[in-house]
Write an enzyme that holds these catalytic residues in place. Structure first.
Site, PDB file in Angstrom:
ATOM      1  N   HIS A   1     -21.659 -11.067  -3.471  1.00 17.96           N
ATOM      2  CA  HIS A   1     -21.276 -10.537  -2.170  1.00 17.96           C
ATOM      3  C   HIS A   1     -22.465 -10.656  -1.216  1.00 17.96           C
ATOM      4  O   HIS A   1     -23.580 -10.962  -1.634  1.00 17.96           O
ATOM      5  CB  HIS A   1     -20.832  -9.067  -2.292  1.00 17.96           C
ATOM      6  CG  HIS A   1     -21.903  -8.157  -2.769  1.00 17.96           C
ATOM      7  ND1 HIS A   1     -21.914  -7.593  -4.017  1.00 17.96           N
ATOM      8  CD2 HIS A   1     -23.050  -7.750  -2.167  1.00 17.96           C
ATOM      9  CE1 HIS A   1     -23.000  -6.865  -4.155  1.00 17.96           C
ATOM     10  NE2 HIS A   1     -23.711  -6.942  -3.050  1.00 17.96           N
TER      11      HIS A   1
HETATM   12  C1  T46 Z   1     -25.997  -4.874  -4.003  1.00 18.51           C
HETATM   13  C2  T46 Z   1     -26.385  -5.180  -5.398  1.00 18.51           C
HETATM   14  C3  T46 Z   1     -27.830  -5.556  -5.551  1.00 18.51           C
HETATM   15  C4  T46 Z   1     -20.605   3.043  -4.916  1.00 18.51           C
HETATM   16  O1  T46 Z   1     -19.581   3.759  -4.881  1.00 18.51           O
HETATM   17  N1  T46 Z   1     -21.759   3.481  -4.321  1.00 18.51           N
HETATM   18  C5  T46 Z   1     -22.895   2.739  -4.321  1.00 18.51           C
HETATM   19  O2  T46 Z   1     -23.932   3.172  -3.754  1.00 18.51           O
HETATM   20  C6  T46 Z   1     -22.869   1.452  -4.958  1.00 18.51           C
HETATM   21  C7  T46 Z   1     -24.118   0.581  -4.977  1.00 18.51           C
HETATM   22  C8  T46 Z   1     -21.712   1.032  -5.547  1.00 18.51           C
HETATM   23  N2  T46 Z   1     -20.605   1.814  -5.521  1.00 18.51           N
HETATM   24  C9  T46 Z   1     -19.375   1.356  -6.205  1.00 18.51           C
HETATM   25  C10 T46 Z   1     -18.718   0.141  -5.574  1.00 18.51           C
HETATM   26  C11 T46 Z   1     -18.034  -0.516  -6.759  1.00 18.51           C
HETATM   27  O3  T46 Z   1     -16.753   0.059  -6.951  1.00 18.51           O
HETATM   28  O4  T46 Z   1     -19.730   0.959  -7.529  1.00 18.51           O
HETATM   29  C12 T46 Z   1     -18.914  -0.119  -7.961  1.00 18.51           C
HETATM   30  C13 T46 Z   1     -19.785  -1.273  -8.450  1.00 18.51           C
HETATM   31  O5  T46 Z   1     -20.471  -1.832  -7.321  1.00 18.51           O
HETATM   32  P1  T46 Z   1     -20.689  -3.403  -7.155  1.00 18.51           P
HETATM   33  O6  T46 Z   1     -19.648  -4.143  -7.875  1.00 18.51           O
HETATM   34  O7  T46 Z   1     -20.893  -3.687  -5.696  1.00 18.51           O
HETATM   35  O8  T46 Z   1     -22.088  -3.568  -7.947  1.00 18.51           O
HETATM   36  P2  T46 Z   1     -23.057  -4.805  -7.914  1.00 18.51           P
HETATM   37  O9  T46 Z   1     -24.052  -4.597  -8.981  1.00 18.51           O
HETATM   38  O10 T46 Z   1     -22.320  -6.084  -7.905  1.00 18.51           O
HETATM   39  O11 T46 Z   1     -23.811  -4.693  -6.479  1.00 18.51           O
HETATM   40  C14 T46 Z   1     -24.736  -3.646  -6.258  1.00 18.51           C
HETATM   41  C15 T46 Z   1     -24.513  -3.047  -4.863  1.00 18.51           C
HETATM   42  O12 T46 Z   1     -23.172  -2.595  -4.738  1.00 18.51           O
HETATM   43  C16 T46 Z   1     -24.793  -4.043  -3.772  1.00 18.51           C
HETATM   44  O13 T46 Z   1     -24.856  -3.394  -2.523  1.00 18.51           O
HETATM   45  O14 T46 Z   1     -26.545  -5.424  -3.059  1.00 18.51           O
HETATM   46  O15 T46 Z   1     -26.061  -4.152  -6.339  1.00 18.51           O
END
Ligand code: T46
Length: 140
Positions: free
Chosen positions: A54
């Site tokens: 993303h």
């Molecule tokens: C990024 C990379 C480096 C939340 O509810 N609150 C939060 O502060 C975060 C970070 C995530 N979430 C929820 C959103 C999704 O439903 O946690 C779930 C997993 O998040 P995501 O799939 O976006 O995780 P990553 O590891 O792909 O990405 C994360 C961060 O979301 C993103 O901003 O830059 O780490």
């Protein structure tokens, strides 16, 4: 770094071998924004895991690998770079409109992220074509 809106962030550290390392991040000194949120990613036992995929519309973050290693791919829609993340005191600042992908996690990998704003799903671009279209539009 050749990818727009990214840079290396080097923190001050004390190597107290054999009694451990101490690494210090300071807002306004080596972290170039006010830190509103801290999150971390652990238990990356699945070597085939892929995270990220993303970009953010506005968010500024600095990402660190505080233990183990992983590969961070950065893409501004034109240039790409692959950064091997394996030093607890060297992070990467990732600003707006950078498509990021995290892979190749060591099983002991722990990732720490300092973010300039609270979580907002509306700030995410999770579709690569939409990301490219937005980058093109911003250039005009
Ligand atoms: C990024 C990379 C480096 C939340 O509810 N609150 C939060 O502060 C975060 C970070 C995530 N979430 C929820 C959103 C999704 O439903 O946690 C779930 C997993 O998040 P995501 O799939 O976006 O995780 P990553 O590891 O792909 O990405 C994360 C961060 O979301 C993103 O901003 O830059 O780490």
């Amino acid at each position: 770094m050749k990818v727009k809106n990214t840079s290396l962030v080097k923190l001050k550290y004390f190597d107290d071998y054999p009694d451990g390392n101490l690494v210090i991040a300071e807002e306004g000194k080596n972290i170039p924004f006010k830190i509103k949120r801290i999150y971390y990613i652990t238990d990356l036992g699945n070597a085939k895991a892929i995270r990220g995929k993303h970009a953010h519309r506005k968010l500024e973050q600095v990402i660190f690998c505080v233990k183990g290693s992983f590969s961070l791919t950065l893409d501004d829609g034109k240039n790409k770079s692959l950064v091997k993340m394996n030093k607890p005191h060297v992070g990467v600042r990732i600003g707006k409109l950078v498509w990021l992908t995290m892979t190749d996690f060591s099983s002991d990998c722990a990732i720490l992220v300092l973010a300039a704003d609270f979580y907002d799903e509306a700030d995410y671009i999770r579709n690569y074509q939409e990301f490219l279209n937005l980058v093109k539009k911003k250039k005009k």
